[in-house]
Design a protein around this motif. Structure first.
Motif, PDB file in Angstrom:
ATOM      1  N   HIS A 198       0.815  -1.216   0.000  1.00 54.06           N
ATOM      2  CA  HIS A 198       0.000   0.000   0.000  1.00 54.06           C
ATOM      3  C   HIS A 198       0.852   1.271   0.000  1.00 54.06           C
ATOM      4  CE1 HIS A 198       0.479  -0.711   4.376  1.00 54.06           C
ATOM      5  NE2 HIS A 198       0.395   0.599   4.485  1.00 54.06           N
ATOM      6  N   HIS A 199       2.071   1.221   0.514  1.00 53.32           N
ATOM      7  CA  HIS A 199       2.951   2.394   0.442  1.00 53.32           C
ATOM      8  C   HIS A 199       3.297   2.707  -1.013  1.00 53.32           C
ATOM      9  CE1 HIS A 199       4.504   1.452   4.750  1.00 53.32           C
ATOM     10  NE2 HIS A 199       3.362   2.121   4.775  1.00 53.32           N
ATOM     11  N   VAL A 255       1.632   1.765  -3.720  1.00 48.92           N
ATOM     12  CA  VAL A 255       0.428   2.126  -4.461  1.00 48.92           C
ATOM     13  C   VAL A 255       0.062   3.589  -4.205  1.00 48.92           C
ATOM     14  CG1 VAL A 255      -2.050   1.685  -4.691  1.00 48.92           C
ATOM     15  CG2 VAL A 255      -0.455  -0.230  -4.557  1.00 48.92           C
ATOM     16  N   ILE A 256       0.085   3.990  -2.951  1.00 50.68           N
ATOM     17  CA  ILE A 256      -0.269   5.371  -2.605  1.00 50.68           C
ATOM     18  C   ILE A 256       0.707   6.356  -3.233  1.00 50.68           C
ATOM     19  CG2 ILE A 256      -0.405   7.016  -0.687  1.00 50.68           C
ATOM     20  CD1 ILE A 256      -1.525   4.644   1.005  1.00 50.68           C
ATOM     21  N   VAL A 257       2.004   6.099  -3.099  1.00 48.96           N
ATOM     22  CA  VAL A 257       3.010   6.992  -3.676  1.00 48.96           C
ATOM     23  C   VAL A 257       2.892   7.012  -5.196  1.00 48.96           C
ATOM     24  CG1 VAL A 257       5.495   7.348  -3.993  1.00 48.96           C
ATOM     25  CG2 VAL A 257       4.597   6.800  -1.735  1.00 48.96           C
ATOM     26  N   ILE A 266       0.194   6.481  -7.058  1.00 50.78           N
ATOM     27  CA  ILE A 266      -1.006   7.237  -7.448  1.00 50.78           C
ATOM     28  C   ILE A 266      -0.762   8.736  -7.303  1.00 50.78           C
ATOM     29  CG2 ILE A 266      -3.388   7.760  -6.758  1.00 50.78           C
ATOM     30  CD1 ILE A 266      -3.689   4.738  -6.147  1.00 50.78           C
ATOM     31  N   ILE A 267      -0.122   9.138  -6.205  1.00 45.06           N
ATOM     32  CA  ILE A 267       0.164  10.563  -6.000  1.00 45.06           C
ATOM     33  C   ILE A 267       1.081  11.098  -7.093  1.00 45.06           C
ATOM     34  CG2 ILE A 267       1.355  12.196  -4.471  1.00 45.06           C
ATOM     35  CD1 ILE A 267       0.244  10.513  -2.111  1.00 45.06           C
TER      36      ILE A 267
END
Length: 66
Positions: free
Chosen positions: A39-40, A42-44, A46-47
């Motif tokens: 999830h780290h 994926v979040i980075v 997407i940002i």
């Protein structure tokens, strides 16, 4: 690196940029899967993609308004 240690944000950013450019080596990819959390990344990711899209949108808007 053990699972209990935090994976620094700089390493996550490096991995995401390398993956986006397609230059991630197998060694670092395996290290990312062993030490980081999905999830780290994926979040980075997407940002970063949103930021790139906003920059491109601003450039196009600027060029077409002139």
């Amino acid at each position: 690196m053990s699972k209990n240690k935090k994976f620094p944000i700089i390493k996550i950013l490096q991995s995401v940029f390398s993956a986006l450019l397609g230059v991630q080596s197998d060694k670092y990819m395996k290290q990312d899967f062993e030490t980081g959390k999905l999830h780290h990344y994926v979040i980075v990711g997407i940002i970063i993609v949103i930021i790139i899209m906003l920059i491109l949108f601003a450039i196009v808007k600027f060029v077409t308004s002139s």
